[in-house]
Design a protein around this motif. Structure first.
Motif, PDB file in Angstrom:
ATOM      1  N   VAL A  97       0.855  -1.184   0.000  1.00 44.96           N
ATOM      2  CA  VAL A  97       0.000   0.000   0.000  1.00 44.96           C
ATOM      3  C   VAL A  97       0.895   1.240   0.000  1.00 44.96           C
ATOM      4  N   LEU A  98       0.745   2.045  -1.027  1.00 48.03           N
ATOM      5  CA  LEU A  98       1.471   3.309  -1.134  1.00 48.03           C
ATOM      6  C   LEU A  98       0.481   4.431  -0.848  1.00 48.03           C
ATOM      7  N   PRO A  99       0.579   5.081   0.303  1.00 50.69           N
ATOM      8  CA  PRO A  99      -0.407   6.108   0.656  1.00 50.69           C
ATOM      9  C   PRO A  99      -0.361   7.295  -0.302  1.00 50.69           C
ATOM     10  N   TRP A 100      -1.554   7.814  -0.586  1.00 51.24           N
ATOM     11  CA  TRP A 100      -1.633   9.006  -1.419  1.00 51.24           C
ATOM     12  C   TRP A 100      -0.813  10.150  -0.811  1.00 51.24           C
ATOM     13  N   ALA A 101      -0.842  10.278   0.497  1.00 50.44           N
ATOM     14  CA  ALA A 101      -0.090  11.357   1.135  1.00 50.44           C
ATOM     15  C   ALA A 101       1.402  11.241   0.830  1.00 50.44           C
ATOM     16  N   ASP A 102       1.912  10.015   0.762  1.00 54.27           N
ATOM     17  CA  ASP A 102       3.325   9.824   0.441  1.00 54.27           C
ATOM     18  C   ASP A 102       3.604  10.155  -1.024  1.00 54.27           C
ATOM     19  N   VAL A 103       2.699   9.728  -1.907  1.00 51.51           N
ATOM     20  CA  VAL A 103       2.860  10.062  -3.328  1.00 51.51           C
ATOM     21  C   VAL A 103       2.997  11.563  -3.507  1.00 51.51           C
ATOM     22  N   LEU A 104       2.134  12.305  -2.823  1.00 52.69           N
ATOM     23  CA  LEU A 104       2.068  13.750  -3.020  1.00 52.69           C
ATOM     24  C   LEU A 104       3.174  14.506  -2.303  1.00 52.69           C
ATOM     25  N   THR A 105       3.945  13.793  -1.500  1.00 51.33           N
ATOM     26  CA  THR A 105       5.067  14.443  -0.804  1.00 51.33           C
ATOM     27  C   THR A 105       6.411  13.856  -1.228  1.00 51.33           C
ATOM     28  N   GLY A 106       6.431  13.176  -2.382  1.00 47.96           N
ATOM     29  CA  GLY A 106       7.711  12.809  -2.970  1.00 47.96           C
ATOM     30  C   GLY A 106       8.177  11.388  -2.781  1.00 47.96           C
ATOM     31  N   ALA A 107       7.285  10.461  -2.422  1.00 46.79           N
ATOM     32  CA  ALA A 107       7.705   9.071  -2.235  1.00 46.79           C
ATOM     33  C   ALA A 107       8.194   8.469  -3.547  1.00 46.79           C
ATOM     34  N   THR A 108       9.081   7.485  -3.433  1.00 45.35           N
ATOM     35  CA  THR A 108       9.559   6.765  -4.610  1.00 45.35           C
ATOM     36  C   THR A 108       8.402   6.012  -5.255  1.00 45.35           C
ATOM     37  N   PRO A 109       8.196   6.144  -6.559  1.00 47.56           N
ATOM     38  CA  PRO A 109       7.069   5.469  -7.200  1.00 47.56           C
ATOM     39  C   PRO A 109       7.326   3.975  -7.337  1.00 47.56           C
ATOM     40  N   PRO A 110       6.264   3.191  -7.554  1.00 43.12           N
ATOM     41  CA  PRO A 110       6.446   1.749  -7.780  1.00 43.12           C
ATOM     42  C   PRO A 110       7.361   1.503  -8.980  1.00 43.12           C
ATOM     43  N   ALA A 111       8.161   0.456  -8.857  1.00 45.88           N
ATOM     44  CA  ALA A 111       9.159   0.172  -9.895  1.00 45.88           C
ATOM     45  C   ALA A 111       8.542  -0.616 -11.035  1.00 45.88           C
ATOM     46  N   ALA A 112       9.262  -0.650 -12.145  1.00 45.91           N
ATOM     47  CA  ALA A 112       8.854  -1.465 -13.288  1.00 45.91           C
ATOM     48  C   ALA A 112       8.655  -2.911 -12.837  1.00 45.91           C
ATOM     49  N   GLY A 113       7.617  -3.538 -13.362  1.00 46.29           N
ATOM     50  CA  GLY A 113       7.295  -4.912 -12.984  1.00 46.29           C
ATOM     51  C   GLY A 113       6.146  -5.005 -12.017  1.00 46.29           C
ATOM     52  N   ALA A 114       5.827  -3.896 -11.332  1.00 39.49           N
ATOM     53  CA  ALA A 114       4.699  -3.895 -10.401  1.00 39.49           C
ATOM     54  C   ALA A 114       3.405  -3.626 -11.155  1.00 39.49           C
ATOM     55  N   LEU A 115       2.327  -4.246 -10.692  1.00 41.58           N
ATOM     56  CA  LEU A 115       0.970  -3.926 -11.150  1.00 41.58           C
ATOM     57  C   LEU A 115       0.358  -2.999 -10.115  1.00 41.58           C
ATOM     58  N   VAL A 116      -0.129  -1.847 -10.548  1.00 40.60           N
ATOM     59  CA  VAL A 116      -0.561  -0.819  -9.605  1.00 40.60           C
ATOM     60  C   VAL A 116      -2.029  -0.474  -9.810  1.00 40.60           C
ATOM     61  N   ARG A 117      -2.801  -0.673  -8.757  1.00 38.70           N
ATOM     62  CA  ARG A 117      -4.174  -0.180  -8.723  1.00 38.70           C
ATOM     63  C   ARG A 117      -4.152   1.186  -8.051  1.00 38.70           C
ATOM     64  N   VAL A 118      -4.694   2.188  -8.712  1.00 38.49           N
ATOM     65  CA  VAL A 118      -4.815   3.513  -8.123  1.00 38.49           C
ATOM     66  C   VAL A 118      -6.247   3.681  -7.648  1.00 38.49           C
TER      67      VAL A 118
END
Length: 383
Positions: A31-52
């Motif tokens: 689980v990648l929190p939206w708050a982390d995405v919006l504050t600069g977290a490292t994005p999921p790497a190639a090979g991951a399947l991501v549900r937004v």
């Protein structure tokens, strides 16, 4: 299979999808929190399947999306266009690591802009209510309604969701009635779970002028079919191009969203009222809509049958419209259905076969027609 969910960790959407993944015997998703995405977290790497998943229902995430110094007050209608812009920035950040997103950012950009979504559906031959040219306030709205000879319209914020800020407007001579979720207070406009009726023109004009700053989409108000003493429409979820789940929303007023105190109707009763041919045509329309967004695993479609049940039209298509608690098809909820489509190859097959065509264009809306004939008859909607 490595699954990641971008969402608000305490939200039930994330929990329901996580349960579906674990029930399928797969590892617990990251689980990648939206708050982390919006504050600069490292994005999921190639090979991951991501549900937004939806970034809604979190005050701090909303503040970050709007790039505001202060959070909105509970229910406050503020910064809808800024929230949309923040969502698109966030999606770009999620995609930057090369992972495979199950919600294509370009598709989400269209789905979360009612004007662009309406144009794409219309260009694809999907029956949608006719729309007015752009209006930017009350006087323009009244003039455009008079020119079109329409007495009833739905006024929608271009980037709203869950009926927030929607105004169902009826005009008859000097008489005006507006049904809306908007509560007017000295502190601002707030979204209410109890729809209100306004009949004073100056008050309605003030509401429309204030929400117009966020961008408006105005559609003709089409008469919905009813069951008993309620009008009805249907939320249909498509997964990998196929309608799989549906719930009937029944209301005594023009706003049918279930969270506004409306009730679930009987799907079997609705299908019987529509008849096999009309229902099949509506499901073909849902397939056509899914084909407009072939890089997105699921969409939620607000489908309405018109009075007489012979025709149907599409009111909305939702990027995050798959939250249908307790609605099962073959024992699977919408989340389990999506996991199954990922694991049995249906998602890969459908996405590979989907061809982008004229549906990508943006043209003016037109009056609804009978459902098209393209596509297979996918009738597996059940509760």
């Amino acid at each position: 299979m490595r699954l990641t969910v971008v969402g608000n960790p305490d939200n039930r959407r994330v929990d329901l999808f996580t349960r579906a993944v674990l029930d399928a015997g797969l590892p617990r998703p990251t689980v990648l929190p939206w708050a982390d995405v919006l504050t600069g977290a490292t994005p999921p790497a190639a090979g991951a399947l991501v549900r937004v998943d939806s970034p809604g229902e979190d005050a701090e995430v909303n503040r970050l999306l709007r790039r505001s110094a202060t959070p909105a007050r509970h229910g406050e209608l503020v910064g809808l266009a800024d929230t949309y812009a923040g969502l698109l920035r966030g999606l770009d950040r999620v995609a930057a690591g090369g992972a495979e997103l199950l919600n294509d950012p370009a598709d989400v950009a269209v789905l979360c802009d009612k004007r662009r979504c309406h144009a794409r559906l219309s260009a694809a031959g999907v029956p949608v209510p006719a729309a007015l040219p752009p209006v930017h306030g009350w006087e323009q709205l009244r003039a455009a309604m008079a020119a079109a000879r329409w007495s009833r319209v739905f006024v929608k914020p271009a980037h709203g969701s869950s009926a927030a800020g929607v105004v169902a407007l009826a005009v008859a001579g000097r008489r005006i009635q507006a049904v809306t979720t908007i509560e007017v207070t000295p502190a601002g406009l707030f979204n209410s779970l109890r729809p209100r009726r306004y009949t004073d023109e100056a008050e309605v004009a003030g509401i429309v002028d204030r929400i117009a700053g966020e961008g408006l989409h105005v559609e003709r108000w089409l008469p919905k079919a009813g069951l008993g003493d309620r009008v009805v429409d249907v939320r249909v979820v498509t997964v990998a191009g196929r309608p799989t789940h549906a719930v009937v929303r029944a209301a005594r007023g023009p706003l049918t969203n279930l969270h506004l105190g409306n009730v679930r109707g009987d799907l079997a009763e609705l299908r019987a009222a529509a008849g096999p041919a009309a229902w099949a045509a509506a499901m073909r329309t849902c397939e056509r809509i899914a084909g407009c967004f072939p890089r997105t695993l699921q969409v939620g479609i607000d489908l309405m049958f018109l009075v007489g049940w012979r025709r149907h039209a599409v009111a909305e298509v939702n990027a995050f419209g798959d939250l249908l608690p307790g609605v099962l098809t073959d024992g699977r909820d919408t989340y389990a259905e999506q996991v199954r489509a990922l694991t049995d190859g249906r998602w890969d097959r459908w996405r590979a076969a989907a061809v982008r065509g004229p549906s990508r264009g943006d043209t003016a809306g037109r009056e609804p027609a009978r459902g098209g004939t393209a596509g297979r008859e996918m009738l597996a909607c059940g509760v």
